[in-house]
Motif scaffolding. Structure first.
Motif, mmCIF file in Angstrom:
data_model
loop_
_atom_site.group_PDB
_atom_site.id
_atom_site.type_symbol
_atom_site.label_atom_id
_atom_site.label_comp_id
_atom_site.label_asym_id
_atom_site.label_seq_id
_atom_site.Cartn_x
_atom_site.Cartn_y
_atom_site.Cartn_z
ATOM 1 N N VAL A 119 -3.264 1.629 6.877
ATOM 2 C CA VAL A 119 -2.445 2.684 6.277
ATOM 3 C C VAL A 119 -3.119 4.039 6.413
ATOM 4 O O VAL A 119 -2.470 5.050 6.718
ATOM 5 C CB VAL A 119 -2.125 2.345 4.805
ATOM 6 C CG1 VAL A 119 -1.499 3.540 4.090
ATOM 7 C CG2 VAL A 119 -1.189 1.147 4.741
ATOM 8 N N LYS A 120 -4.431 4.084 6.222
ATOM 9 C CA LYS A 120 -5.160 5.345 6.391
ATOM 10 C C LYS A 120 -5.002 5.868 7.812
ATOM 11 O O LYS A 120 -4.758 7.068 8.030
ATOM 12 C CB LYS A 120 -6.642 5.141 6.066
ATOM 13 C CG LYS A 120 -7.474 6.407 6.199
ATOM 14 C CD LYS A 120 -8.941 6.136 5.861
ATOM 15 C CE LYS A 120 -9.778 7.398 6.027
ATOM 16 N NZ LYS A 120 -11.216 7.141 5.712
ATOM 17 N N GLU A 133 -7.234 -7.012 2.384
ATOM 18 C CA GLU A 133 -7.221 -5.770 1.615
ATOM 19 C C GLU A 133 -7.926 -4.644 2.370
ATOM 20 O O GLU A 133 -7.408 -3.524 2.479
ATOM 21 C CB GLU A 133 -7.903 -5.981 0.248
ATOM 22 C CG GLU A 133 -7.164 -6.922 -0.685
ATOM 23 C CD GLU A 133 -7.347 -8.395 -0.339
ATOM 24 O OE1 GLU A 133 -8.234 -8.711 0.513
ATOM 25 O OE2 GLU A 133 -6.614 -9.225 -0.887
ATOM 26 N N THR A 134 -9.100 -4.942 2.909
ATOM 27 C CA THR A 134 -9.845 -3.937 3.674
ATOM 28 C C THR A 134 -9.060 -3.510 4.910
ATOM 29 O O THR A 134 -8.951 -2.320 5.224
ATOM 30 C CB THR A 134 -11.215 -4.492 4.090
ATOM 31 O OG1 THR A 134 -11.982 -4.769 2.911
ATOM 32 C CG2 THR A 134 -11.977 -3.497 4.956
ATOM 33 N N ARG A 139 1.691 4.329 -2.980
ATOM 34 C CA ARG A 139 1.625 5.764 -2.710
ATOM 35 C C ARG A 139 2.957 6.465 -2.989
ATOM 36 O O ARG A 139 3.113 7.641 -2.670
ATOM 37 C CB ARG A 139 1.216 5.986 -1.245
ATOM 38 C CG ARG A 139 -0.183 5.485 -0.933
ATOM 39 C CD ARG A 139 -0.525 5.657 0.539
ATOM 40 N NE ARG A 139 -1.881 5.160 0.817
ATOM 41 C CZ ARG A 139 -2.784 5.781 1.572
ATOM 42 N NH1 ARG A 139 -2.469 6.935 2.151
ATOM 43 N NH2 ARG A 139 -3.973 5.266 1.772
ATOM 44 N N ARG A 166 -5.843 -1.373 4.013
ATOM 45 C CA ARG A 166 -6.197 0.005 3.626
ATOM 46 C C ARG A 166 -6.551 0.838 4.857
ATOM 47 O O ARG A 166 -6.145 2.002 4.975
ATOM 48 C CB ARG A 166 -7.366 -0.003 2.632
ATOM 49 C CG ARG A 166 -6.964 -0.374 1.217
ATOM 50 C CD ARG A 166 -8.059 -0.003 0.228
ATOM 51 N NE ARG A 166 -9.315 -0.677 0.524
ATOM 52 C CZ ARG A 166 -9.675 -1.842 0.007
ATOM 53 N NH1 ARG A 166 -8.862 -2.459 -0.833
ATOM 54 N NH2 ARG A 166 -10.834 -2.394 0.319
ATOM 55 N N ALA A 167 -7.300 0.229 5.778
ATOM 56 C CA ALA A 167 -7.678 0.943 6.998
ATOM 57 C C ALA A 167 -6.452 1.223 7.866
ATOM 58 O O ALA A 167 -6.335 2.297 8.466
ATOM 59 C CB ALA A 167 -8.710 0.132 7.781
ATOM 60 N N GLU A 225 0.828 -1.208 0.000
ATOM 61 C CA GLU A 225 0.000 0.000 0.000
ATOM 62 C C GLU A 225 0.862 1.258 0.000
ATOM 63 O O GLU A 225 0.592 2.216 -0.735
ATOM 64 C CB GLU A 225 -0.931 -0.020 1.206
ATOM 65 C CG GLU A 225 -1.923 1.128 1.274
ATOM 66 C CD GLU A 225 -3.009 1.052 0.229
ATOM 67 O OE1 GLU A 225 -3.668 2.090 -0.004
ATOM 68 O OE2 GLU A 225 -3.209 -0.037 -0.360
#
Length: 251
Positions: free
Chosen positions: A215-216, A208-209, A27, A212-213, A23
């Motif tokens: 890293v956010k 995946e979910t 970026r 993403r959470a 991830e």
């Protein structure tokens, strides 16, 4: 929000560490990846360099229970990349056994890796950040840091409670040096560690979910983050107030 370009991730050869590496690479971040399984790290690094040719990906073998090696590897990464802007303290184990079952060896290994190994990483990163006068520590703890839990989670929850407390202590000490510390507390996210359990868990989210959470949350740099926020933020309130007998359902 400060852009943290050079990011070190421990335990990056599989699971959440590997997912976060992917991830952050997407970026455009430069990566310093370490884990015990160097072959898997090098495969991942080659894949990421090919997919994102503008980034730098450095790798090192690291067993976080070798504390001298932790300091050496972190220093080598800093030299190679020029600086470390963020360190994600992620390497961990989940192999605890019930108290009194004759498996002190498993509980000791869990505590040595998840607590002492993580403290060594925090110390090594903080020393570098103090010299730089800036940096972000993201300590991957667990929702299980909230309370004591029975059976195989006993040593695991104790290790995570310990490292969350240490992260808070470190934040109080390091904030005056321009260093940010985030205590990240994931709930159930599918990974190699959680796949060892055959029990169906309705609270489990996909890798995946979850990644993403994660890293956010890390990018936002709060003091503490439950990940994913739903349902783990409201559950954190409920679990604090729950009678001990109900905690067995989490084990």
């Amino acid at each position: 929000m400060v852009l943290r370009q050079n990011i070190l991730i421990s335990g990056a050869s599989s699971g959440l560490g590997e997912g976060m590496a992917r991830e952050f690479a997407a970026r455009g971040r430069n990566l310093a990846l370490c884990a015990r399984r160097i072959e898997r790290l090098d495969e991942l690094a080659a894949e990421l360099r090919s997919a994102y040719p503008g980034i730098t990906v450095a790798t090192r073998a690291l067993d976080v229970t070798d504390h001298a090696q932790v300091f050496a590897v972190f220093g080598e990464f800093r030299t190679e990349l020029g600086s470390l802007d963020r360190v994600v303290v992620n390497a961990g184990l989940g192999k605890g056994q019930p108290v009194g079952s004759g498996r002190f060896d498993a509980n000791r290994q869990t505590l040595e890796t998840n607590l002492l190994g993580a403290v060594a990483q925090i110390e090594a990163a903080a020393g570098i950040f103090r010299e730089q006068r800036t940096g972000h520590l993201a300590v991957i703890s667990s929702f299980m840091a909230l309370r004591g839990f029975p059976r195989n989670l006993t040593a695991y929850s104790a290790s995570k409670a310990g490292i969350s407390a240490f992260a808070e202590d470190a934040r109080l000490e390091l904030s005056r040096h321009g260093i940010t510390v985030t205590d990240v507390r994931p709930g159930y996210i599918r990974s190699e560690m959680t796949d060892r359990s055959s029990a169906r868990n309705p609270l489990m989210v996909s890798a995946e979910t979850g990644v993403r959470a994660l890293v956010k949350a890390i990018e936002a740099e709060p003091k503490r983050a439950y990940v994913p926020a739903w349902p783990w933020v409201p559950l954190s309130v409920a679990v604090r107030l729950a009678p001990a007998r109900l905690l067995r359902r989490f084990a």
